[in-house]
Design a protein around this motif. Structure first.
Motif, PDB file in Angstrom:
ATOM      1  N   ARG A 229       6.225   8.981  -2.496  1.00 47.91           N
ATOM      2  CA  ARG A 229       6.514   7.553  -2.378  1.00 47.91           C
ATOM      3  C   ARG A 229       5.737   6.928  -1.232  1.00 47.91           C
ATOM      4  NH1 ARG A 229      11.728   7.878  -3.227  1.00 47.91           N
ATOM      5  NH2 ARG A 229      12.346   8.130  -1.061  1.00 47.91           N
ATOM      6  N   PHE A 230       5.606   7.647  -0.116  1.00 50.76           N
ATOM      7  CA  PHE A 230       4.878   7.113   1.031  1.00 50.76           C
ATOM      8  C   PHE A 230       3.425   6.787   0.671  1.00 50.76           C
ATOM      9  CE2 PHE A 230       7.841   9.868   3.824  1.00 50.76           C
ATOM     10  CZ  PHE A 230       8.838   8.905   3.739  1.00 50.76           C
ATOM     11  N   LYS A 231       2.841   7.548  -0.259  1.00 44.51           N
ATOM     12  CA  LYS A 231       1.443   7.341  -0.633  1.00 44.51           C
ATOM     13  C   LYS A 231       1.224   6.016  -1.354  1.00 44.51           C
ATOM     14  CE  LYS A 231       0.496  12.321  -1.019  1.00 44.51           C
ATOM     15  NZ  LYS A 231       0.130  13.418  -1.934  1.00 44.51           N
ATOM     16  N   HIS A 232       2.301   5.360  -1.748  1.00 42.26           N
ATOM     17  CA  HIS A 232       2.199   4.063  -2.428  1.00 42.26           C
ATOM     18  C   HIS A 232       2.240   2.897  -1.438  1.00 42.26           C
ATOM     19  CE1 HIS A 232       2.891   5.397  -6.708  1.00 42.26           C
ATOM     20  NE2 HIS A 232       3.176   6.499  -6.035  1.00 42.26           N
ATOM     21  N   PHE A 233       2.519   3.193  -0.150  1.00 50.28           N
ATOM     22  CA  PHE A 233       2.668   2.151   0.860  1.00 50.28           C
ATOM     23  C   PHE A 233       1.424   2.046   1.736  1.00 50.28           C
ATOM     24  CE2 PHE A 233       7.027   3.052  -0.216  1.00 50.28           C
ATOM     25  CZ  PHE A 233       7.677   1.827  -0.100  1.00 50.28           C
ATOM     26  N   VAL A 234       0.944   0.805   1.901  1.00 52.29           N
ATOM     27  CA  VAL A 234      -0.143   0.529   2.835  1.00 52.29           C
ATOM     28  C   VAL A 234       0.428  -0.301   3.979  1.00 52.29           C
ATOM     29  CG1 VAL A 234      -2.366  -0.620   3.178  1.00 52.29           C
ATOM     30  CG2 VAL A 234      -1.887   0.578   1.035  1.00 52.29           C
ATOM     31  N   ASP A 288      -3.323   5.545  -6.025  1.00 51.56           N
ATOM     32  CA  ASP A 288      -4.778   5.406  -5.973  1.00 51.56           C
ATOM     33  C   ASP A 288      -5.171   3.999  -5.528  1.00 51.56           C
ATOM     34  OD1 ASP A 288      -5.099   8.017  -6.814  1.00 51.56           O
ATOM     35  OD2 ASP A 288      -5.247   7.486  -8.924  1.00 51.56           O
ATOM     36  N   ASP A 289      -4.443   2.986  -6.049  1.00 52.57           N
ATOM     37  CA  ASP A 289      -4.698   1.606  -5.637  1.00 52.57           C
ATOM     38  C   ASP A 289      -4.358   1.422  -4.160  1.00 52.57           C
ATOM     39  OD1 ASP A 289      -5.559   0.886  -8.150  1.00 52.57           O
ATOM     40  OD2 ASP A 289      -3.597   0.153  -8.805  1.00 52.57           O
ATOM     41  N   ALA A 290      -3.286   2.083  -3.705  1.00 51.67           N
ATOM     42  CA  ALA A 290      -2.905   1.998  -2.293  1.00 51.67           C
ATOM     43  C   ALA A 290      -4.013   2.566  -1.407  1.00 51.67           C
ATOM     44  CB  ALA A 290      -1.594   2.739  -2.056  1.00 51.67           C
ATOM     45  N   ALA A 291      -4.565   3.702  -1.812  1.00 56.88           N
ATOM     46  CA  ALA A 291      -5.643   4.327  -1.035  1.00 56.88           C
ATOM     47  C   ALA A 291      -6.869   3.413  -0.989  1.00 56.88           C
ATOM     48  CB  ALA A 291      -6.007   5.675  -1.642  1.00 56.88           C
ATOM     49  N   ARG A 292      -7.172   2.786  -2.131  1.00 56.23           N
ATOM     50  CA  ARG A 292      -8.325   1.876  -2.176  1.00 56.23           C
ATOM     51  C   ARG A 292      -8.083   0.644  -1.308  1.00 56.23           C
ATOM     52  NH1 ARG A 292      -8.845   2.165  -7.042  1.00 56.23           N
ATOM     53  NH2 ARG A 292      -7.884   0.267  -7.855  1.00 56.23           N
TER      54      ARG A 292
END
Length: 338
Positions: A229-234, A288-292
């Motif tokens: 879940r954390f990977k979805h947060f920017v 992936d969108d969060a990382a971008r």
């Protein structure tokens, strides 16, 4: 547009009272009613006065700001009037073997949460779907007591082989039976006092059992789910300062959402207005969108400030004055809820 005089303004000023020289601005002006023009020495002709253009631009910006505020108020009103959907506590299972028993389903799915019960009969809320010949179709429904068990069951059982030697895999997904809510309320009105007492006792027993239920599988699942879940947060830094007004903060929130939605699907934006570093979090549907977003936003300028952007570390705690209904499910740190 009026007919503009031709010739040098120094000469025109002697014969046309509409032509004058402004000493403080050091320029020739031609006035005709409400319209003003200034003489451009490079172009050797009259052009619309810059001040009037600036005034028109200022008025246009004010109109755009008012329109934006109106749209923001509409969004706020829509959010306030958005109906609350009931929590999903059921899972729908497909592709089960034709000889699957209710006991097998209870054993497998009961390990991942407390299965609900019919509060009058005490029967487990497990349904095996059958065809007209009363043969099991391979589909089943399991209703849990708590919605958290739904995600756990999907994570742990979706796509597994139901039996060790079986080549087929089952599919587990959220069950939607919210349409039955009104029927349930109507049915509850017809209950006797004795039935209500039975229901009350069973609810207490189920709650106690659910509160006691906890095992290593759930703990491990929750840990892995949190990390994912954390990977979805920017997290964006330097978006605003503590002097920013509430109206401007809401406008900033909308601007951030619009900008990030150019990168991917955004599910929520939260401003932490007690943080001097101007913290804003953005949650994306896709990691992936969060990382971008973190890559593209880092170092970009927003309202004159250089942004820092990075994926949330799962540990930092950010503060804000109050939590709106829209943002209740997006707490960071100890406040983080699914």
């Amino acid at each position: 547009m009026p007919s503009l005089p031709e010739g040098k303004p120094e000469v025109l000023a002697k014969i046309d009272e509409r032509v004058s020289f402004k000493k403080d601005e050091e320029k020739w002006i031609f006035e005709d009613g409400d319209e003003e023009f200034e003489y451009d020495d490079d172009l050797q002709r009259w052009v619309p006065e810059k001040r009037k253009i600036e005034n028109d631009e200022r008025e246009l910006k004010e109109e755009l700001k008012k329109e934006k505020k109106r749209k923001i108020e509409e969004l706020k009103e829509q959010e306030r009037n958005k109906p609350k959907s009931p929590p999903q506590t059921g899972v729908y299972i497909t592709n089960l073997p034709s000889d699957t028993t209710l006991e097998e389903i209870e054993d497998a799915f009961g390990k991942l949460g407390t299965i609900g019960e019919n509060l009058i009969t005490g029967e487990k809320k497990i349904k095996l779907y059958r065809n007209e010949e009363n043969q099991f179709k391979g589909d089943a429904l399991v209703v849990y007591l708590k919605p958290e068990s739904v995600d756990l069951a999907i994570e742990m059982l979706d796509g597994i082989q139901w039996r060790p030697l079986s080549k087929e895999t089952i599919h587990v997904e959220k069950a939607d039976f919210s349409h039955k809510e009104s029927d349930s309320k109507a049915h509850n009105k017809d209950l006797t006092e004795e039935q209500k007492q039975v229901i009350k006792k069973r609810l207490q027993r189920l709650k106690s059992r659910s509160d006691d239920w906890k095992d290593d599988i759930q703990v491990e699942y929750e840990r892995r789910q949190a990390e994912e879940r954390f990977k979805h947060f920017v997290v964006l830094k330097n978006v605003f300062d503590l002097k920013t007004s509430e109206d401007d903060l809401f406008e900033i929130k909308q601007d951030i959402r619009e900008g990030c939605e150019e990168i991917g699907s955004v599910t929520n934006v939260v401003l932490y207005d007690l943080e001097p570093e101007g913290i804003v979090s953005v949650r994306f549907s896709s990691k992936d969108d969060a990382a971008r977003c973190a890559q593209e936003m880092n170092g970009r300028y927003f309202d004159g400030k250089k942004l820092e952007a990075f994926i949330y570390d799962g540990k930092s705690k950010y503060r804000r004055k109050e939590v709106s209904k829209e943002d209740q499910s997006d707490r960071f740190g100890t406040w983080l809820e699914g």
